[in-house]
Design a protein around this motif. Sequence first.
Motif, PDB file in Angstrom:
ATOM      1  N   UNK A   1     -80.841 -32.557 -46.295  1.00  0.00           N
ATOM      2  CA  UNK A   1     -80.544 -33.981 -46.246  1.00  0.00           C
ATOM      3  C   UNK A   1     -79.209 -34.236 -46.953  1.00  0.00           C
ATOM      4  N   UNK A   2     -78.409 -35.098 -46.323  1.00  0.00           N
ATOM      5  CA  UNK A   2     -77.108 -35.468 -46.859  1.00  0.00           C
ATOM      6  C   UNK A   2     -76.976 -36.980 -46.808  1.00  0.00           C
ATOM      7  N   UNK A   3     -76.167 -37.526 -47.700  1.00  0.00           N
ATOM      8  CA  UNK A   3     -75.867 -38.953 -47.701  1.00  0.00           C
ATOM      9  C   UNK A   3     -74.408 -39.108 -47.292  1.00  0.00           C
ATOM     10  N   UNK A   4     -74.185 -39.929 -46.279  1.00  0.00           N
ATOM     11  CA  UNK A   4     -72.813 -40.225 -45.881  1.00  0.00           C
ATOM     12  C   UNK A   4     -72.557 -41.711 -46.102  1.00  0.00           C
ATOM     13  N   UNK A   5     -71.426 -42.001 -46.699  1.00  0.00           N
ATOM     14  CA  UNK A   5     -71.029 -43.376 -46.952  1.00  0.00           C
ATOM     15  C   UNK A   5     -69.546 -43.508 -46.630  1.00  0.00           C
ATOM     16  N   UNK A   6     -69.144 -44.669 -46.151  1.00  0.00           N
ATOM     17  CA  UNK A   6     -67.717 -44.855 -45.847  1.00  0.00           C
ATOM     18  C   UNK A   6     -66.855 -44.609 -47.086  1.00  0.00           C
ATOM     19  N   UNK A   7     -65.766 -43.930 -46.888  1.00  0.00           N
ATOM     20  CA  UNK A   7     -64.771 -43.692 -47.938  1.00  0.00           C
ATOM     21  C   UNK A   7     -65.312 -42.933 -49.141  1.00  0.00           C
ATOM     22  N   UNK A   8     -66.340 -42.157 -48.933  1.00  0.00           N
ATOM     23  CA  UNK A   8     -66.896 -41.325 -50.011  1.00  0.00           C
ATOM     24  C   UNK A   8     -67.182 -39.944 -49.470  1.00  0.00           C
ATOM     25  N   UNK A   9     -67.152 -38.941 -50.350  1.00  0.00           N
ATOM     26  CA  UNK A   9     -67.498 -37.592 -49.868  1.00  0.00           C
ATOM     27  C   UNK A   9     -68.980 -37.519 -49.481  1.00  0.00           C
ATOM     28  N   UNK A  10     -69.282 -36.627 -48.579  1.00  0.00           N
ATOM     29  CA  UNK A  10     -70.676 -36.399 -48.192  1.00  0.00           C
ATOM     30  C   UNK A  10     -71.407 -35.796 -49.383  1.00  0.00           C
ATOM     31  N   UNK A  11     -72.594 -36.324 -49.686  1.00  0.00           N
ATOM     32  CA  UNK A  11     -73.379 -35.822 -50.816  1.00  0.00           C
ATOM     33  C   UNK A  11     -74.606 -35.072 -50.307  1.00  0.00           C
ATOM     34  N   UNK A  12     -74.830 -33.902 -50.864  1.00  0.00           N
ATOM     35  CA  UNK A  12     -76.020 -33.112 -50.572  1.00  0.00           C
ATOM     36  C   UNK A  12     -77.168 -33.665 -51.402  1.00  0.00           C
ATOM     37  N   UNK A  13     -78.278 -34.018 -50.753  1.00  0.00           N
ATOM     38  CA  UNK A  13     -79.424 -34.581 -51.463  1.00  0.00           C
ATOM     39  C   UNK A  13     -80.501 -33.543 -51.752  1.00  0.00           C
ATOM     40  N   UNK A  14     -80.679 -32.598 -50.864  1.00  0.00           N
ATOM     41  CA  UNK A  14     -81.695 -31.581 -51.104  1.00  0.00           C
ATOM     42  C   UNK A  14     -82.163 -30.920 -49.826  1.00  0.00           C
TER      43      UNK A  14
END
Length: 189
Positions: free
Chosen positions: A144-157
């Motif tokens: 699972x990853x979190x994508x948000x505008x103007x932010x790096x992709x974050x790995x959630x787990x």
Amino acid sequence: TLGPLLANLPEGHRSAPEPEAMRGLYSKSWSLELLKSLLSSMDEGQDWICDSGIVGEICSSPEQVRDCLDRLSATGHSQVVIKGPFGAAGQDQIRLAIKHDSETDSFEATMTGAKTAWLQRLLRDFGEVVVEPWLAGRIDLSAQFMTEPDRPIRFLGITRFVTDARGQYAGSFIHHKVAGLDEDERRFL
């Protein structure tokens, strides 16, 4: 619909994306092309994802499926899976045993009337299917990853889940994610 929730989004992000614009992101063919691109950009010896020889093919006709089965059979694969472009959790797919006998047309020998109708329906409705070798699974994972505008992709787990013999989702591990795994598999996780 989710329309009422749009007011809760930050300013500038209150319009829902067009469904057709997002559709490709959920397609197996999009994922397949992304995997091919990733593999081709990796340096020699960096093929930790998978060998390019097991990457599937996008087929848009029964003849292309037949040709793909012949190629997979010629490289030693004895089972393949044909997937609809938007199937999830092991749904919308069929497995075929392919023969290594040059006198037998493996496509005709393995395609029953119901499987042929299924393939024709998917090709009519979606214009394509993905054909891949059937691989013996060791661990089923979902990242699972979190994508948000103007932010790096974050790995959630990572979530480990269970599938049945047909590759269909049967449940998720909610505790002891490494239960039943050997040392190499635990280290991988």
